[in-house]
Design a protein around this motif. Sequence first.
Motif, mmCIF file in Angstrom:
data_model
loop_
_atom_site.group_PDB
_atom_site.id
_atom_site.type_symbol
_atom_site.label_atom_id
_atom_site.label_comp_id
_atom_site.label_asym_id
_atom_site.label_seq_id
_atom_site.Cartn_x
_atom_site.Cartn_y
_atom_site.Cartn_z
ATOM 1 N N MET A 60 37.081 -90.121 -130.030
ATOM 2 C CA MET A 60 37.390 -89.245 -131.155
ATOM 3 C C MET A 60 36.111 -88.687 -131.788
ATOM 4 S SD MET A 60 37.691 -89.026 -134.812
ATOM 5 C CE MET A 60 37.656 -90.697 -135.376
ATOM 6 N N VAL A 61 35.115 -89.545 -132.036
ATOM 7 C CA VAL A 61 33.890 -89.047 -132.674
ATOM 8 C C VAL A 61 33.113 -88.126 -131.740
ATOM 9 C CG1 VAL A 61 33.688 -90.948 -134.327
ATOM 10 C CG2 VAL A 61 32.495 -91.107 -132.158
ATOM 11 N N GLU A 62 33.161 -88.385 -130.442
ATOM 12 C CA GLU A 62 32.490 -87.489 -129.502
ATOM 13 C C GLU A 62 33.212 -86.150 -129.412
ATOM 14 O OE1 GLU A 62 31.832 -89.609 -125.812
ATOM 15 O OE2 GLU A 62 30.011 -90.546 -126.622
ATOM 16 N N SER A 63 34.548 -86.164 -129.570
ATOM 17 C CA SER A 63 35.295 -84.901 -129.551
ATOM 18 C C SER A 63 34.935 -84.023 -130.755
ATOM 19 C CB SER A 63 36.803 -85.159 -129.515
ATOM 20 O OG SER A 63 37.282 -85.589 -130.780
ATOM 21 N N LEU A 64 34.396 -84.653 -131.798
ATOM 22 C CA LEU A 64 33.946 -83.912 -132.980
ATOM 23 C C LEU A 64 32.492 -83.450 -132.852
ATOM 24 C CD1 LEU A 64 35.496 -86.143 -135.773
ATOM 25 C CD2 LEU A 64 36.248 -83.878 -135.066
ATOM 26 N N GLY A 65 31.842 -83.870 -131.755
ATOM 27 C CA GLY A 65 30.460 -83.461 -131.532
ATOM 28 C C GLY A 65 29.432 -84.483 -131.954
ATOM 29 N N PHE A 66 29.867 -85.700 -132.270
ATOM 30 C CA PHE A 66 28.941 -86.757 -132.684
ATOM 31 C C PHE A 66 28.614 -87.624 -131.470
ATOM 32 C CE2 PHE A 66 30.922 -85.475 -136.620
ATOM 33 C CZ PHE A 66 29.857 -85.467 -137.511
ATOM 34 N N GLY A 69 28.808 -91.504 -129.030
ATOM 35 C CA GLY A 69 29.936 -92.121 -129.723
ATOM 36 C C GLY A 69 29.776 -93.618 -129.900
ATOM 37 N N MET A 70 29.013 -94.244 -129.001
ATOM 38 C CA MET A 70 28.782 -95.696 -129.098
ATOM 39 C C MET A 70 27.969 -96.037 -130.350
ATOM 40 S SD MET A 70 30.366 -97.092 -126.599
ATOM 41 C CE MET A 70 29.681 -98.652 -126.102
ATOM 42 N N PHE A 71 27.240 -95.077 -130.893
ATOM 43 C CA PHE A 71 26.504 -95.272 -132.144
ATOM 44 C C PHE A 71 27.381 -94.918 -133.344
ATOM 45 C CE2 PHE A 71 24.044 -93.186 -135.540
ATOM 46 C CZ PHE A 71 23.278 -94.258 -135.970
ATOM 47 N N TRP A 72 28.043 -93.743 -133.289
ATOM 48 C CA TRP A 72 28.776 -93.230 -134.437
ATOM 49 C C TRP A 72 30.081 -93.971 -134.706
ATOM 50 C CZ3 TRP A 72 26.248 -90.591 -137.802
ATOM 51 C CH2 TRP A 72 25.151 -89.839 -137.400
ATOM 52 N N SER A 73 30.733 -94.472 -133.670
ATOM 53 C CA SER A 73 32.020 -95.156 -133.865
ATOM 54 C C SER A 73 31.882 -96.423 -134.718
ATOM 55 C CB SER A 73 32.645 -95.463 -132.503
ATOM 56 O OG SER A 73 33.888 -96.099 -132.642
ATOM 57 N N LEU A 104 34.723 -88.178 -145.246
ATOM 58 C CA LEU A 104 35.903 -87.377 -145.602
ATOM 59 C C LEU A 104 35.654 -85.894 -145.399
ATOM 60 C CD1 LEU A 104 38.660 -88.453 -146.540
ATOM 61 C CD2 LEU A 104 36.874 -90.124 -146.787
ATOM 62 N N LEU A 105 34.456 -85.425 -145.652
ATOM 63 C CA LEU A 105 34.151 -84.016 -145.402
ATOM 64 C C LEU A 105 34.225 -83.695 -143.906
ATOM 65 C CD1 LEU A 105 31.322 -83.352 -147.995
ATOM 66 C CD2 LEU A 105 33.707 -82.568 -148.082
ATOM 67 N N VAL A 106 33.841 -84.645 -143.065
ATOM 68 C CA VAL A 106 33.998 -84.456 -141.618
ATOM 69 C C VAL A 106 35.480 -84.360 -141.263
ATOM 70 C CG1 VAL A 106 33.674 -85.536 -139.340
ATOM 71 C CG2 VAL A 106 31.788 -85.507 -140.993
ATOM 72 N N THR A 107 36.320 -85.179 -141.901
ATOM 73 C CA THR A 107 37.754 -85.089 -141.614
ATOM 74 C C THR A 107 38.349 -83.780 -142.132
ATOM 75 O OG1 THR A 107 38.513 -86.270 -143.595
ATOM 76 C CG2 THR A 107 38.014 -87.608 -141.642
ATOM 77 N N VAL A 108 37.793 -83.249 -143.220
ATOM 78 C CA VAL A 108 38.228 -81.924 -143.681
ATOM 79 C C VAL A 108 37.955 -80.906 -142.579
ATOM 80 C CG1 VAL A 108 37.753 -80.037 -145.302
ATOM 81 C CG2 VAL A 108 37.984 -82.372 -146.158
ATOM 82 N N TRP A 109 36.738 -80.914 -142.064
ATOM 83 C CA TRP A 109 36.370 -79.991 -140.984
ATOM 84 C C TRP A 109 37.279 -80.210 -139.768
ATOM 85 C CZ3 TRP A 109 33.867 -75.689 -140.061
ATOM 86 C CH2 TRP A 109 33.587 -75.337 -138.740
ATOM 87 N N PHE A 110 37.509 -81.461 -139.407
ATOM 88 C CA PHE A 110 38.331 -81.785 -138.238
ATOM 89 C C PHE A 110 39.734 -81.196 -138.374
ATOM 90 C CE2 PHE A 110 41.372 -84.823 -136.286
ATOM 91 C CZ PHE A 110 41.045 -84.600 -134.951
ATOM 92 N N HIS A 111 40.370 -81.447 -139.513
ATOM 93 C CA HIS A 111 41.743 -80.959 -139.693
ATOM 94 C C HIS A 111 41.794 -79.443 -139.881
ATOM 95 C CE1 HIS A 111 43.944 -84.702 -139.669
ATOM 96 N NE2 HIS A 111 42.932 -85.244 -140.335
ATOM 97 N N TRP A 112 40.858 -78.912 -140.671
ATOM 98 C CA TRP A 112 40.905 -77.489 -141.015
ATOM 99 C C TRP A 112 40.494 -76.618 -139.824
ATOM 100 C CZ3 TRP A 112 40.862 -75.923 -146.580
ATOM 101 C CH2 TRP A 112 41.022 -74.548 -146.731
ATOM 102 N N ALA A 113 39.331 -76.924 -139.255
ATOM 103 C CA ALA A 113 38.770 -76.041 -138.223
ATOM 104 C C ALA A 113 39.109 -76.491 -136.804
ATOM 105 C CB ALA A 113 37.265 -75.949 -138.401
ATOM 106 N N THR A 114 38.842 -77.753 -136.497
ATOM 107 C CA THR A 114 39.029 -78.212 -135.126
ATOM 108 C C THR A 114 40.499 -78.191 -134.716
ATOM 109 O OG1 THR A 114 37.087 -79.615 -135.357
ATOM 110 C CG2 THR A 114 38.520 -80.070 -133.491
#
Length: 153
Positions: A60-66, A69-73, A104-114
Motif C-alpha cells: 500500500m505505501v509503495e503504491s502511494l510512491g513511498f 515500503g519496508m522502511f515506510w510501513s 492524515l494529509l497523505v490519506t487525503v491525497w490518497f483518497h482525493w487524487a489517487t
Amino acid sequence: MTDTTDVASPQRNRLILPFLAPVYSSLHDLAFTLLRVVAGGTLITHGAGKIVDPFGTVGMVESLGFFPGMFWSPLLAATEFFGGIMIVLGLFTRAAAFAAMVVLLVTVWFHWATLGEGYQGAEKSIIWAAIFAFLAVRGGGAHSVDARLAKTF
C-alpha cells in the motif's frame, strides 16, 4: 484594536447567555483533554492492526510512491500506534500530533487524487488532519504529561 477574549474565561457581557460563563470556564480544560484523548485513542485503534504486522502495508505505501515500503510501513505503524499512545498521555504531544497530521494529509491525497474520490472520499481524513494540526499547535493542554514536564516542544 481588536478585542481578544480568552475562551477559558469569556466575558459575561459578550455571551448571549451570561449565566453559562462559569460552565464554559470550568469545562474548558476538560473539553480539550477529551478531544486529545479521543483523537489519540482513535489513532491507537487504527494503528493496532498495523503494529501487529508492521510490514503488512508495504504494498500500500509503495503504491502511494513511498519507497522502500519496508522502511515506510513500520514507520506508519509506529506513528499511528505509539503516536496515539503519546497523544493520549499528552507526552510530546506536538511532535506526535504533527506526525499524525502528516499521515492524515497523505490519506487525503490518497483518497482525493489517487483514488479519485474527491472531497467525499477525503472528508474524514481532512477532519482528522485538522484535529491533529490543532493539537500540534496547542500541545497537550493542562491535563497532560507535557504540562508536568519542565520543558516541552
